[in-house]
Motif scaffolding. Structure first.
Motif, PDB file in Angstrom:
ATOM      1  N   LYS A 170       0.844  -1.192   0.000  1.00 46.66           N
ATOM      2  CA  LYS A 170       0.000   0.000   0.000  1.00 46.66           C
ATOM      3  C   LYS A 170       0.884   1.249   0.000  1.00 46.66           C
ATOM      4  O   LYS A 170       1.915   1.292   0.683  1.00 46.66           O
ATOM      5  N   GLN A 171       0.462   2.216  -0.721  1.00 42.81           N
ATOM      6  CA  GLN A 171       1.163   3.497  -0.807  1.00 42.81           C
ATOM      7  C   GLN A 171       2.602   3.364  -1.303  1.00 42.81           C
ATOM      8  O   GLN A 171       3.489   4.079  -0.880  1.00 42.81           O
ATOM      9  N   THR A 172       2.858   2.388  -2.171  1.00 44.82           N
ATOM     10  CA  THR A 172       4.134   2.368  -2.871  1.00 44.82           C
ATOM     11  C   THR A 172       3.817   2.669  -4.320  1.00 44.82           C
ATOM     12  O   THR A 172       2.734   2.334  -4.812  1.00 44.82           O
ATOM     13  N   VAL A 173       4.760   3.301  -4.996  1.00 41.73           N
ATOM     14  CA  VAL A 173       4.503   3.668  -6.395  1.00 41.73           C
ATOM     15  C   VAL A 173       4.448   2.419  -7.259  1.00 41.73           C
ATOM     16  O   VAL A 173       3.574   2.247  -8.105  1.00 41.73           O
ATOM     17  N   LEU A 174       5.378   1.506  -7.018  1.00 38.53           N
ATOM     18  CA  LEU A 174       5.470   0.330  -7.878  1.00 38.53           C
ATOM     19  C   LEU A 174       4.517  -0.773  -7.460  1.00 38.53           C
ATOM     20  O   LEU A 174       4.318  -1.729  -8.209  1.00 38.53           O
ATOM     21  N   GLY A 175       3.934  -0.665  -6.258  1.00 39.74           N
ATOM     22  CA  GLY A 175       2.950  -1.659  -5.820  1.00 39.74           C
ATOM     23  C   GLY A 175       3.521  -3.058  -5.813  1.00 39.74           C
ATOM     24  O   GLY A 175       4.674  -3.277  -5.455  1.00 39.74           O
ATOM     25  N   SER A 176       2.703  -4.005  -6.288  1.00 41.06           N
ATOM     26  CA  SER A 176       3.122  -5.405  -6.176  1.00 41.06           C
ATOM     27  C   SER A 176       4.245  -5.738  -7.152  1.00 41.06           C
ATOM     28  O   SER A 176       4.765  -6.850  -7.132  1.00 41.06           O
ATOM     29  N   ALA A 177       4.626  -4.772  -8.004  1.00 47.05           N
ATOM     30  CA  ALA A 177       5.784  -5.014  -8.861  1.00 47.05           C
ATOM     31  C   ALA A 177       7.017  -5.305  -8.026  1.00 47.05           C
ATOM     32  O   ALA A 177       7.959  -5.957  -8.469  1.00 47.05           O
ATOM     33  N   TRP A 178       7.001  -4.823  -6.774  1.00 46.12           N
ATOM     34  CA  TRP A 178       8.139  -5.077  -5.889  1.00 46.12           C
ATOM     35  C   TRP A 178       8.384  -6.564  -5.692  1.00 46.12           C
ATOM     36  O   TRP A 178       9.517  -6.993  -5.514  1.00 46.12           O
ATOM     37  N   ALA A 179       7.316  -7.342  -5.717  1.00 42.87           N
ATOM     38  CA  ALA A 179       7.464  -8.779  -5.546  1.00 42.87           C
ATOM     39  C   ALA A 179       8.289  -9.372  -6.680  1.00 42.87           C
ATOM     40  O   ALA A 179       8.935 -10.396  -6.539  1.00 42.87           O
ATOM     41  N   VAL A 180       8.275  -8.702  -7.832  1.00 41.76           N
ATOM     42  CA  VAL A 180       9.062  -9.160  -8.978  1.00 41.76           C
ATOM     43  C   VAL A 180      10.461  -8.563  -8.931  1.00 41.76           C
ATOM     44  O   VAL A 180      11.461  -9.222  -9.205  1.00 41.76           O
ATOM     45  N   ILE A 181      10.517  -7.278  -8.546  1.00 40.82           N
ATOM     46  CA  ILE A 181      11.800  -6.565  -8.589  1.00 40.82           C
ATOM     47  C   ILE A 181      12.781  -7.116  -7.553  1.00 40.82           C
ATOM     48  O   ILE A 181      13.962  -7.311  -7.845  1.00 40.82           O
ATOM     49  N   GLN A 182      12.249  -7.389  -6.335  1.00 44.44           N
ATOM     50  CA  GLN A 182      13.152  -7.819  -5.268  1.00 44.44           C
ATOM     51  C   GLN A 182      14.003  -9.044  -5.625  1.00 44.44           C
ATOM     52  O   GLN A 182      15.229  -8.974  -5.556  1.00 44.44           O
ATOM     53  N   PRO A 183      13.374 -10.161  -6.048  1.00 42.44           N
ATOM     54  CA  PRO A 183      14.220 -11.317  -6.363  1.00 42.44           C
ATOM     55  C   PRO A 183      15.168 -11.050  -7.529  1.00 42.44           C
ATOM     56  O   PRO A 183      16.306 -11.530  -7.526  1.00 42.44           O
ATOM     57  N   LEU A 184      14.709 -10.262  -8.526  1.00 39.59           N
ATOM     58  CA  LEU A 184      15.588  -9.969  -9.662  1.00 39.59           C
ATOM     59  C   LEU A 184      16.818  -9.187  -9.214  1.00 39.59           C
ATOM     60  O   LEU A 184      17.940  -9.473  -9.628  1.00 39.59           O
ATOM     61  N   LEU A 185      16.583  -8.201  -8.345  1.00 39.86           N
ATOM     62  CA  LEU A 185      17.707  -7.403  -7.850  1.00 39.86           C
ATOM     63  C   LEU A 185      18.680  -8.275  -7.078  1.00 39.86           C
ATOM     64  O   LEU A 185      19.901  -8.178  -7.267  1.00 39.86           O
ATOM     65  N   LEU A 186      18.125  -9.142  -6.197  1.00 41.32           N
ATOM     66  CA  LEU A 186      18.988 -10.043  -5.425  1.00 41.32           C
ATOM     67  C   LEU A 186      19.845 -10.882  -6.366  1.00 41.32           C
ATOM     68  O   LEU A 186      21.058 -11.011  -6.186  1.00 41.32           O
TER      69      LEU A 186
END
Lengths: 435, 296
Positions: free
Chosen positions: B63-79
Motif C-alpha cells: 500500500k502506498q508504494t509507487v510500484l505496488g506489487s511489482a516489488w514482488a518481482v523486482i526484489q528477487p531480480l535485484l537479489l
C-alpha cells in the motif's frame, strides 16, 4: 430459570517484584527483561539445583493484582465492575477473556465469550472501512458468514456508508470509533466482557452506544460484565455490581448499593490537595489535584458564594500522540453535573499536551452549583486509545448555601435568578391581565 | 451457536432457542504449567482468522508504494543481479554447468521465503502487542500468518525464474515435480524458526537485534550462493542440521537436473531437522504463550 454461566473460584493473579527489580521495572515499560538477566538467573538456578538448595522465598516479593476473587454470574445478568485505578478490574477482565492466565483459582464459563477491552483492536489504518470490519470481526471471534450477514447493519450503525471503501487512516476520530464500536456491538456471544470503551466518542455517540448496550442487555438473554467509571451508566445498565478494592471483592450485590459503597469508599483524608504516587514507568499520569479558595488556601468546604479554584498537574512522559484530559464533577447520586476539558477555551490545546509537566487551572464560578457534596474525577487518554490515567473521585468538596441557611436549595444548579416582582392592589390589575 | 438473522423477530426466536438449548461448551480457565498440548480444534474453528491475517498482511504490504506489487518481482531480480555481479563475477565459484545467475536464483527461491519469512515472523508478536493484550485468539496464528505472506513472493519468483530459465535457454529438469513437497518443507523450516523466535522476542527483545545477524550467518551456512560441493563432504551431515542447507541444494537438483546431483542423505537430515524443529517450535510457543500478555 437461572443458570450459572460464569463461575469464578478463588481467582488470584500475582506478579513478582522485589528480587527482579529490573524485570518488574522493564515489564512496566513494556520492554521485557534482558537476556543477560535471564541467563544469569538461569545459571543461578542451575547452581541451586546442583547444590540442592531451593530459592529462599524471602527473595521474591509477590504482588497480588487479584486475590481470592470468587463470584458467580447467572445467564442474562448484567454485572457492573467498579473500583479505583489499580483495584484489579482490568486484570479480572483479562483473566476472564483468557488474555492472562490466573496464578491460582479456576473459572468456568459456559458459552461463547467475546471481550471488548478496547475499541478497534486490530484495526489496520491502511485498510478500508469494509476490510477492517471483516478483520476486526474475525479478531473478535466472528465467522465470515456472520459478518457478511451483519455488514449492512454494522455500516448503518456506524453511519460511514460513504466512506466504506476509504482507508480508515483518513477517517476522523469520530468515524473511526463509530465503526469500531459498530463491529463490536454486533457480536453475538453468550458472554460479553466490556471494559471502559464507551468513554470514547462524543456525547451523542456515547448515548447511542449506551442504547445499544441496553438493547443487548435487555432483549437477548445475554450475560454482560461491564467495567465503567460512569456510575450513571452502571446504575442504568446493570442489575448487580461487584466492587473491587486492591484486588479483592469488597462489596457485591444490587448495583445501587455497590455504587453507593463505592462513592463513599476510600476518599483521601485531605482531599483538598491530593498527590498521587509517582510511577515513572507510566507514560502519563496525574501528579496532583488541588482545591483552593480565592485566597489560595486549600479547602474542601466552600460557600456557594465563592469561586472554587481547581488545579491539576499532569505529567506526560512518553507519549507521541496527542493527550486529552478532562475533569468532571459528580453529585452523590452519581450524576455527572459538569464535564469540561481544556478544549473549552482552546480547541487546539490538545496538540500541545505533549511531553512535559502541565498545570491546568480552572475556576468554578460562584453560585453555579446547588449545595451538596461533589466528587472530582480527572482522566487523561490518548486519541483512540484507552485511559492513560484515571483518578475517579480523587477529591471531594462540599458546597454550602450560606445565603439561606434554613431552606437548603434543592436541584442541581445554584444559580440565583433575578426575580422581578410587581404588586398592584386587587381590582386594579392592568387591563391586559383582566382580559 | 444457534443461527441468527438480522430481523428482530427471528432474534427473539433464536434467543428462546438459545435458552432451551444451553451451549454445552465449557471453558475452564486455570493456571497451567509445563508443556501444553496444541488445541487443534480451536485452531480449526478459528481458521478464518488465519486467512484474514494473511490477507491483511498481503494487502497492506505494498500500500502506498509507487510500484505496488511489482516489488514482488523486482526484489528477487535485484537479489539475483547483486549476487551474480559480486559472487559470480568477482569471486568466481565453481558452480556447475548452469550460468551463475540461473544457479543462484534456484537457491534464492527457498532462501527468500525462509529468511524474510522467519525474520518477519520473529517480530510479528512484538509488532502486534496490542493484539496480545487486548483480545484472545490462538496466538500461533500471528507468526504463522506473517511467514505465510512470503509464499506469495515465492510463487512470483517461480514465475520470474521460468522467464530467467527461458532467457538463458536452460530447460528445467522433469524433477521440478518434486518442488511442492520441497516448498512445504521450506515453509515448515521457516515456521519453526519464526515461531520459536517470535516467542523468544516477546520475553527477550535482544532477539530483535539478533535476528538480522542470524539471517546473515544462516545464509553463509546454507549453500545458497555457493554449491554444497565446495565444502568437504565430511562436514555435510553437520551443516545439514540447518534445514536450508539440504533444502537449497535440493531445489537446485530438482530444477536444474543434470550437473546438480541429489544429495539425499543431506536432504534427509535437513527434513528430519525441519520436522523436529517445527514440532519443538509449536510446543515451545504453547508453553510460553500464557505469559505473553504479562510481558508484551
Amino acid at each position: 430459570m437461572s443458570q450459572t454461566i460464569i463461575d469464578c473460584e478463588r481467582i488470584g493473579k500475582s506478579y513478582r517484584l522485589g528480587l527482579k527489580h529490573n524485570r518488574q521495572h522493564s515489564v512496566n515499560l513494556g520492554t521485557a527483561f534482558t537476556l543477560r538477566e535471564s541467563l544469569s538467573e538461569g545459571l543461578a538456578a542451575v547452581g541451586r539445583f546442583c547444590s540442592g538448595r531451593r530459592r529462599p522465598d524471602s527473595d521474591v516479593d509477590t504482588f497480588w493484582a487479584l486475590h481470592d476473587v470468587s463470584f458467580q454470574v447467572d445467564r442474562g445478568e448484567v454485572v457492573g465492575l467498579v473500583g479505583r485505578n489499580g483495584a484489579g478490574k482490568s486484570t479480572l477482565l483479562k483473566v476472564l477473556s483468557r488474555i492472562v492466565e490466573p496464578s491460582e483459582g479456576r473459572v468456568r464459563m459456559r458459552g461463547r465469550v467475546a471481550s471488548l477491552l478496547e475499541v478497534g483492536t486490530g484495526f489496520h489504518p491502511e485498510l478500508s472501512g469494509r476490510e477492517n470490519i471483516y478483520l476486526n470481526g474475525a479478531i473478535l471471534g466472528m465467522r465470515k458468514f456472520e459478518i457478511d450477514r451483519k455488514l449492512d447493519e454494522i455500516v448503518a450503525f456506524s453511519e460511514i456508508e460513504r466512506f466504506l471503501d476509504t482507508p480508515v487512516k483518513r477517517y476522523s476520530s469520530g468515524m473511526y470509533v463509530r465503526l469500531a464500536f459498530a463491529v463490536a456491538a454486533h457480536l453475538e456471544p453468550e458472554i460479553l466482557i466490556v471494559d471502559e470503551v464507551l468513554a470514547v466518542g462524543d456525547y451523542a455517540f456515547q448515548k447511542k452506544c449506551m442504547g445499544k448496550m441496553h438493547d443487548v442487555a435487555a432483549g437477548h438473554g445475554r450475560t454482560i460484565l461491564f467495567v465503567s467509571h460512569n456510575m450513571g451508566a452502571l446504575s442504568q445498565l446493570c442489575n448487580r455490581g461487584i466492587l473491587l478494592e486492591s484486588g479483592s471483592i469488597k462489596a457485591m450485590g444490587p448495583i445501587a448499593d455497590v455504587v453507593k459503597t463505592y462513592m463513599r469508599s476510600g476518599l483521601a483524608t485531605n482531599s483538598a490537595h491530593v498527590q498521587f504516587p509517582i510511577e515513572p514507568s507510566r507514560p502519563c499520569q496525574f501528579l496532583s489535584v488541588e482545591l483552593t479558595h480565592d485566597d489560595g488556601s486549600h479547602g474542601t468546604d466552600f460557600s456557594c458564594d465563592e469561586p472554587i479554584h481547581l488545579r491539576f498537574v499532569l505529567e506526560v512522559r512518553d507519549i507521541q500522540a496527542n493527550v486529552f484530559m478532562s475533569f468532571l464533577l459528580q453529585n452523590p447520586e452519581g450524576t455527572v453535573v459538569l464535564h469540561s476539558d481544556p478544549r473549552d477555551s482552546d480547541p487546539a490545546v490538545t496538540e500541545r499536551i505533549k511531553t512535559g509537566r502541565h498545570v491546568f487551572e480552572i475556576t468554578l464560578p460562584s453560585r453555579l452549583l446547588a449545595p451538596s457534596t461533589y466528587l472530582v474525577s480527572v482522566r487523561c487518554w490518548q486519541q483512540f486509545g484507552s485511559d492513560l490515567d484515571h483518578r475517579h473521585g480523587c477529591c471531594e468538596f462540599t458546597l454550602r448555601d450560606l445565603s439561606n441557611l434554613i431552606h437548603q436549595r434543592i436541584g442541581v444548579l445554584g444559580v440565583q435568578l433575578p426575580w422581578n416582582q410587581q404588586t398592584t392592589p386587587i381590582g386594579l390589575e392592568p387591563a391586559w391581565h383582566a382580559r | 451457536m444457534p443461527s441468527r438473522s438480522t430481523g428482530t423477530i427471528s432474534k427473539s426466536a433464536s434467543t428462546l432457542e438459545q435458552i432451551d438449548n444451553p451451549p454445552q461448551k465449557e471453558v475452564v480457565i486455570e493456571p497451567r504449567s509445563g508443556w501444553i498440548a496444541v488445541d487443534w480444534k480451536e485452531l480449526y474453528t478459528h481458521r478464518e482468522l488465519l486467512l484474514f491475517l494473511i490477507w491483511r498482511d498481503i494487502s497492506v504490504r505494498y500500500k502506498q508504494t509507487v510500484l505496488g506489487s511489482a516489488w514482488a518481482v523486482i526484489q528477487p531480480l535485484l537479489l539475483m543481479l547483486i549476487f551474480s555481479l559480486f559472487f559470480g563475477r568477482a569471486v568466481g565459484i565453481e558452480h556447475g554447468p548452469a550460468p551463475y545467475s540461473v544457479f543462484v536464483f534456484a537457491g534464492l527461491i527457498p532462501w527468500s521465503l525462509f529468511s524474510q519469512g522467519f525474520a518477519q515472523s520473529a517480530l510479528s508478536l512484538v509488532n502486534q502487542q496490542h493484539l496480545l493484550t487486548k483480545v484472545y485468539f490462538p496466538r500461533l496464528f500471528v507468526p504463522i500468518a506473517s511467514a505465510c505472506v512470503f509464499l506469495v513472493d515465492l510463487f512470483y519468483s517461480l514465475l520470474i525464474y521460468a522467464v530467467v530459465l527461458a532467457v538463458n535457454q536452460y530447460p528445467p529438469s522433469w524433477t521440478v515435480i518434486f518442488l511442492p513437497p520441497l516448498i512445504i518443507l521450506t515453509l515448515l523450516a521457516t515456521l519453526s524458526f519464526g515461531i520459536t523466535l517470535a516467542a523468544l522476542t516477546v520475553f527477550y527483545r535482544d532477539f530483535r537485534h539478533l535476528v538480522p545477524f542470524l539471517v546473515q550467518i544462516l545464509m553463509y551456512l546454507s549453500a545458497v550462493i555457493y554449491p554444497a560441493w565446495v565444502i568437504p563432504e565430511k562436514y555435510h551431515p553437520i551443516l545439514a542440521l540447518n534445514p536450508m542447507f539440504g533444502l537449497a541444494t535440493a531445489y537446485r537438483s530438482a530444477i536444474l537436473g543434470d550437473g546438480y546431483p541429489w544429495d539425499l542423505s543431506c536432504l534427509a537430515i535437513s527434513s528430519v531437522s525441519t520436522v523436529v524443529g517445527f514440532v519443538f517450535s509449536i510446543y515451545y510457543f504453547r508453553r510460553t504463550e500464557r505469559a505473553f500478555a504479562d510481558f508484551a
